[in-house]
Design a protein around this motif. Structure first.
Motif, PDB file in Angstrom:
ATOM      1  N   ASN A 155      60.689 -57.746  77.280  1.00  0.00           N
ATOM      2  CA  ASN A 155      59.146 -58.509  78.385  1.00  0.00           C
ATOM      3  C   ASN A 155      59.918 -59.636  77.212  1.00  0.00           C
ATOM      4  O   ASN A 155      59.060 -60.277  76.099  1.00  0.00           O
ATOM      5  N   GLY A 156      59.625 -61.471  77.784  1.00  0.00           N
ATOM      6  CA  GLY A 156      59.450 -62.408  77.825  1.00  0.00           C
ATOM      7  C   GLY A 156      61.173 -62.460  76.693  1.00  0.00           C
ATOM      8  O   GLY A 156      60.533 -63.872  75.633  1.00  0.00           O
ATOM      9  N   GLY A 157      62.359 -62.039  76.530  1.00  0.00           N
ATOM     10  CA  GLY A 157      63.183 -62.352  75.224  1.00  0.00           C
ATOM     11  C   GLY A 157      62.667 -60.934  74.348  1.00  0.00           C
ATOM     12  O   GLY A 157      63.856 -60.581  74.053  1.00  0.00           O
ATOM     13  N   LYS A 158      61.844 -60.345  74.725  1.00  0.00           N
ATOM     14  CA  LYS A 158      61.707 -59.245  73.344  1.00  0.00           C
ATOM     15  C   LYS A 158      61.431 -57.513  73.924  1.00  0.00           C
ATOM     16  O   LYS A 158      61.431 -57.810  74.591  1.00  0.00           O
ATOM     17  N   MET A 159      63.059 -57.229  73.115  1.00  0.00           N
ATOM     18  CA  MET A 159      62.853 -55.652  73.391  1.00  0.00           C
ATOM     19  C   MET A 159      62.107 -54.475  73.549  1.00  0.00           C
ATOM     20  O   MET A 159      61.184 -54.809  72.634  1.00  0.00           O
ATOM     21  N   ILE A 160      61.400 -54.530  74.379  1.00  0.00           N
ATOM     22  CA  ILE A 160      60.074 -52.892  74.392  1.00  0.00           C
ATOM     23  C   ILE A 160      61.042 -51.787  73.822  1.00  0.00           C
ATOM     24  O   ILE A 160      60.339 -51.244  73.295  1.00  0.00           O
ATOM     25  N   HIS A 161      61.996 -51.472  74.850  1.00  0.00           N
ATOM     26  CA  HIS A 161      62.344 -49.808  74.655  1.00  0.00           C
ATOM     27  C   HIS A 161      63.683 -49.762  74.922  1.00  0.00           C
ATOM     28  O   HIS A 161      63.690 -50.931  75.997  1.00  0.00           O
TER      29      HIS A 161
ATOM     30  N   SER B  40      64.402 -63.850  78.879  1.00  0.00           N
ATOM     31  CA  SER B  40      63.719 -64.346  78.298  1.00  0.00           C
ATOM     32  C   SER B  40      62.737 -65.023  78.916  1.00  0.00           C
ATOM     33  O   SER B  40      61.784 -65.575  78.361  1.00  0.00           O
ATOM     34  N   VAL B  41      62.806 -65.088  80.116  1.00  0.00           N
ATOM     35  CA  VAL B  41      61.354 -65.672  80.894  1.00  0.00           C
ATOM     36  C   VAL B  41      60.894 -64.817  81.426  1.00  0.00           C
ATOM     37  O   VAL B  41      60.325 -65.634  82.989  1.00  0.00           O
ATOM     38  N   SER B  42      60.420 -63.712  82.293  1.00  0.00           N
ATOM     39  CA  SER B  42      60.396 -62.578  82.257  1.00  0.00           C
ATOM     40  C   SER B  42      60.217 -61.765  82.402  1.00  0.00           C
ATOM     41  O   SER B  42      60.530 -61.338  81.153  1.00  0.00           O
ATOM     42  N   ARG B  43      59.466 -60.314  82.779  1.00  0.00           N
ATOM     43  CA  ARG B  43      59.321 -58.998  82.468  1.00  0.00           C
ATOM     44  C   ARG B  43      60.561 -57.934  83.018  1.00  0.00           C
ATOM     45  O   ARG B  43      61.008 -58.342  84.610  1.00  0.00           O
ATOM     46  N   PHE B  44      61.150 -57.872  82.625  1.00  0.00           N
ATOM     47  CA  PHE B  44      63.046 -57.666  83.093  1.00  0.00           C
ATOM     48  C   PHE B  44      62.541 -55.932  82.686  1.00  0.00           C
ATOM     49  O   PHE B  44      62.865 -55.661  81.488  1.00  0.00           O
ATOM     50  N   VAL B  45      63.621 -55.012  83.119  1.00  0.00           N
ATOM     51  CA  VAL B  45      64.052 -54.042  83.526  1.00  0.00           C
ATOM     52  C   VAL B  45      64.811 -53.594  84.512  1.00  0.00           C
ATOM     53  O   VAL B  45      64.840 -53.656  85.505  1.00  0.00           O
ATOM     54  N   ILE B  46      66.074 -52.839  83.220  1.00  0.00           N
ATOM     55  CA  ILE B  46      66.848 -52.460  84.123  1.00  0.00           C
ATOM     56  C   ILE B  46      67.751 -51.421  83.888  1.00  0.00           C
ATOM     57  O   ILE B  46      66.909 -50.932  82.698  1.00  0.00           O
ATOM     58  N   ARG B  47      67.543 -50.378  85.024  1.00  0.00           N
ATOM     59  CA  ARG B  47      67.928 -49.156  84.691  1.00  0.00           C
ATOM     60  C   ARG B  47      69.771 -49.371  85.389  1.00  0.00           C
ATOM     61  O   ARG B  47      69.996 -49.669  86.545  1.00  0.00           O
ATOM     62  N   THR B  48      70.296 -47.811  84.709  1.00  0.00           N
ATOM     63  CA  THR B  48      72.248 -48.431  84.778  1.00  0.00           C
ATOM     64  C   THR B  48      72.850 -46.669  84.651  1.00  0.00           C
ATOM     65  O   THR B  48      71.829 -46.221  83.816  1.00  0.00           O
ATOM     66  N   ARG B  49      72.998 -46.416  85.556  1.00  0.00           N
ATOM     67  CA  ARG B  49      73.827 -45.146  85.557  1.00  0.00           C
ATOM     68  C   ARG B  49      75.245 -45.326  86.166  1.00  0.00           C
ATOM     69  O   ARG B  49      75.485 -45.327  87.033  1.00  0.00           O
ATOM     70  N   PRO B  50      76.408 -44.843  85.083  1.00  0.00           N
ATOM     71  CA  PRO B  50      77.961 -44.768  85.360  1.00  0.00           C
ATOM     72  C   PRO B  50      78.299 -43.602  86.537  1.00  0.00           C
ATOM     73  O   PRO B  50      76.848 -42.641  86.394  1.00  0.00           O
TER      74      PRO B  50
ATOM     75  N   VAL C   7      57.269 -69.262  80.364  1.00  0.00           N
ATOM     76  CA  VAL C   7      57.338 -70.436  79.969  1.00  0.00           C
ATOM     77  C   VAL C   7      56.128 -71.230  81.227  1.00  0.00           C
ATOM     78  O   VAL C   7      56.991 -71.228  82.481  1.00  0.00           O
ATOM     79  N   PRO C   8      55.290 -71.406  80.931  1.00  0.00           N
ATOM     80  CA  PRO C   8      53.918 -71.947  82.141  1.00  0.00           C
ATOM     81  C   PRO C   8      54.827 -73.060  82.610  1.00  0.00           C
ATOM     82  O   PRO C   8      54.562 -73.669  84.185  1.00  0.00           O
ATOM     83  N   GLY C   9      55.329 -73.654  81.433  1.00  0.00           N
ATOM     84  CA  GLY C   9      55.587 -75.181  82.686  1.00  0.00           C
ATOM     85  C   GLY C   9      56.454 -75.521  83.679  1.00  0.00           C
ATOM     86  O   GLY C   9      56.447 -76.018  84.053  1.00  0.00           O
ATOM     87  N   ARG C  10      57.207 -74.365  83.279  1.00  0.00           N
ATOM     88  CA  ARG C  10      58.298 -73.932  84.045  1.00  0.00           C
ATOM     89  C   ARG C  10      57.545 -73.879  85.845  1.00  0.00           C
ATOM     90  O   ARG C  10      57.910 -73.842  86.754  1.00  0.00           O
ATOM     91  N   ARG C  11      57.083 -72.503  85.822  1.00  0.00           N
ATOM     92  CA  ARG C  11      56.090 -71.862  86.228  1.00  0.00           C
ATOM     93  C   ARG C  11      55.479 -73.034  87.246  1.00  0.00           C
ATOM     94  O   ARG C  11      55.399 -73.246  88.555  1.00  0.00           O
ATOM     95  N   LYS C  12      54.947 -74.251  87.065  1.00  0.00           N
ATOM     96  CA  LYS C  12      53.605 -74.934  87.746  1.00  0.00           C
ATOM     97  C   LYS C  12      55.052 -75.359  89.029  1.00  0.00           C
ATOM     98  O   LYS C  12      53.906 -76.096  89.388  1.00  0.00           O
TER      99      LYS C  12
END
Length: 620
Positions: free
Chosen positions: A127-133, A105-115, A154-159
């Motif tokens: 991206n920022g909590g929104k599903m892209i694909h 929710s606070v980043s650009r997040f990519v997860i790749r996984t395979r059993p 959330v730029p307030g946290r980044r500073k």
């Protein structure tokens, strides 16, 4: 009053991220814990710009199918617990079920996984909590998580993040902690394309310490292991005399989880009392194995702090275990192992024979092996070297056939006796006294190198253990009467401390009688203390009680006052003769703890021969 509404999942995740994701190192911690829980045997960590712009954790664990991967990004979704009672016996690292959605929710997040059971992997991009694909991808079995542009939404946290160097330092330290806790897992850490460390799987934490912390720290630690019922303490502790100015190298794990625990920290520091100087801290890497049901790891949102159900029991176990280890390490070093014989090879036939010590030969009439060199045809050697006439006329002239004259072997009665300390010409001494070149510095030669000893510190240790032995003696209650009673006057605080301690002090041999308000008279003192120092000892005792805020612990204060008393001896004000220094060193090596003085400072250290060879860049 504003209308009450239910927050959206995105806002709720960002609020949860405030507790779980404080900085990049918190992201690393959650991802590495998930990899370990997935049974990973290889973990690779990469970051850039202190983790602010990019952080990747990749493992070869069990992986997830598409449905499980999507479910893992929902709040309160976890495979680690099923019911509330499971929190009382948590046996895994990550179990909250909100780390991944909070990070996403606070980043650009990519997860790749395979059993292992699947031929294809799954890639999910948020991206920022929104599903892209969410799509299929090719990859080896395991999981790869990439977190970039942390707190951009959330730029307030980044500073509030620190500099890149500071954040990178936290990331490296955290990676080292988990690598240390799991030596059977291969760890690789990459910063900006540069490999910080790559540590393959190894057998013990000692090997992992050498790989990721360096040989210096590894050589200053010794292994320890103790067990009592359902508690087990193992790891590495600093050798006597080793100390640090900060607690940075005091690292603790509970069930392989790195933790901050005051219970463990204070127990270790107390166990090292008199083994390290006051205000300094011992290096320690300890692993506590305990029943998960009696430890609460859910106290802190990021699980940094823990709480024990039976805190006094854990503290007592750690204190006694570490103290027993320290006493064993500081056991008498008078039992030297016999030195291995030095051998050499005969030039004529290559046979291996014992090498004759020239100093040992000096004990038998200054005799030496004599080479009867024959004149050679070399034109530069016109005359042979004169023979050294050192063999007495009444001794048989023996020859080994190669024109070498030797003395008969000495009988068993003539074998050189081994001693602990001797002068520089004593071939049987383990320590040979060389000189006292400056102040209280005494120098000895040993078979391994050179020893530098602080004479006054050695005296304090010897004197302290003499007093301690006298105090422990059953006859310590005996008192010696003073020729003239000493009057004592105290203020209200010292008088209150004295009244509380009076019964115990009398048991130790102090004869104190009240002589008016705030006045006492000392009429006798224990035999283990000189009468002229008895008053000073009592003042030290009361001063220590005052420094501790009036919490009277008589046995502890008696010992601390004893430590101070050894510094007041008149004998330490004069220089020591060479014979006194050798006698002192001999007595020191018979002490229970010959390594540090009563204040915990080093008494001696040895410089090995190899250090001199490294300096000279050649063999000695």
């Amino acid at each position: 009053m504003p209308e009450i509404r239910i927050l959206s999942d995105q806002v709720a995740n960002q609020i949860a991220a405030g507790e779980v994701v404080e900085r990049p190192v918190a992201v690393l911690k959650e991802l590495v814990e998930n990899s370990l829980d997935a049974g990973a045997q290889k973990i690779e960590i990469e970051f850039r710009n202190g983790g602010k712009s990019y952080l990747r954790v990749e493992d070869d664990g069990m992986g997830m199918n598409p449905d499980q991967a999507l479910l893992a990004l929902e709040r309160h979704a976890t495979s680690k617990i099923r019911k509330a009672s499971d929190l009382n016996k948590v046996g895994t690292f990550g179990f909250r079920g909100e780390a991944l959605p909070s990070i996403a929710s606070v980043s650009r997040f990519v997860i790749r996984t395979r059993p292992v059971s699947s031929n294809e992997g799954t890639e999910i991009f948020i991206n920022g909590g929104k599903m892209i694909h969410c799509k299929d991808c090719g990859m080896p079995p395991g999981t790869r998580v990439e977190v970039s542009h942390l707190f951009n939404s959330v730029p307030g946290r980044r500073k509030f993040l620190k500099t890149e160097v500071t954040e990178a330092t936290h990331l490296i330290h955290m990676a080292k902690l988990y690598a240390l806790a799991h030596p059977s897992v291969t760890f690789t850490l990459i910063e900006g394309g540069r490999t910080v460390f790559r540590s393959p799987a190894c057998d013990s934490p000692a090997d992992r310490v050498r790989e990721i912390f360096g040989r210096g720290l590894a050589e200053s630690l010794t292994p320890m292991d103790a067990q009592e019922n359902d508690l087990r303490l193992s790891g590495l502790l600093g050798k006597p005399g080793q100390s640090r100015s900060t607690r940075k190298e005091m690292i603790f794990f509970v069930n392989r989880r790195p933790v901050d625990s005051r219970t463990i920290s204070y127990a270790v520091i107390e166990a090292f009392h008199t083994f390290v100087p006051k205000g300094r801290f011992p290096p320690a890497i300890l692993f506590l194995e305990i029943d998960p049901a009696v430890v609460d790891v859910n106290v802190h949102p990021s699980k940094r702090e823990i709480r024990f159900r039976d805190d006094p029991k854990v503290r007592s176990f750690i204190l006694n275990s570490v103290l027993a280890h320290n006493r064993a390490m500081a056991s008498p070093s008078s039992e030297f192992k016999p030195a291995l014989p030095v051998v050499e090879y005969e030039e004529e036939n290559g046979r291996q024979v014992p090498k004759i010590d020239s100093q040992a030969l000096a004990l038998f009439g200054q005799s030496k092996i004599i080479e009867e060199s024959q004149p050679k045809s070399n034109s530069l050697q016109e005359t042979p070297c004169p023979k050294e006439e050192t063999i007495k006329d009444d001794q048989p002239d023996l020859s080994d056939g190669d024109n070498k004259k030797i003395l008969p072997s000495p009988s068993s009665a003539e074998i050189i006796p081994r001693t602990m300390v001797g002068n520089r010409r004593d071939p049987g001494a383990e320590w040979r006294f060389l000189d006292c070149p400056h102040g209280d510095l005494a120098v000895f030669s040993t078979l391994q190198g050179v020893v530098a000893l602080h004479v006054r510190a050695a005296y304090e240790r010897v004197r302290f253990e003499q007093l301690e032995d006298s105090l422990r003696d059953h006859s310590s209650v005996a008192s010696q009467s003073l020729l003239l009673p000493e009057p004592l006057e105290f203020d209200g605080i010292d008088r209150a401390s004295l009244e509380v301690s009076l019964v115990k002090l009398r048991e130790l041999g102090f004869v104190l009688e009240e002589f008016g308000r705030n006045f006492y008279r000392l009429e006798g003192c224990p035999h283990w203390i000189d009468p002229e120092y008895a008053v000073r000892y009592l003042h030290d005792f009361l001063e220590i009680a005052r420094e501790n805020g009036g919490a009277i612990q008589v046995e502890s204060f008696v010992r601390q006052a004893l430590e101070r008393q050894v510094n007041y001896r008149d004998e330490t004000k004069d220089d020591f003769s060479d014979d006194e220094i050798m006698d002192l060193a001999n007595r020191l090596l018979s002490c229970r703890n010959p390594y540090v003085c009563p204040q915990g400072r080093p008494i001696y250290f040895e410089i090995p021969t190899r250090d001199f060879e490294n300096r000279f860049k050649r063999k000695l």
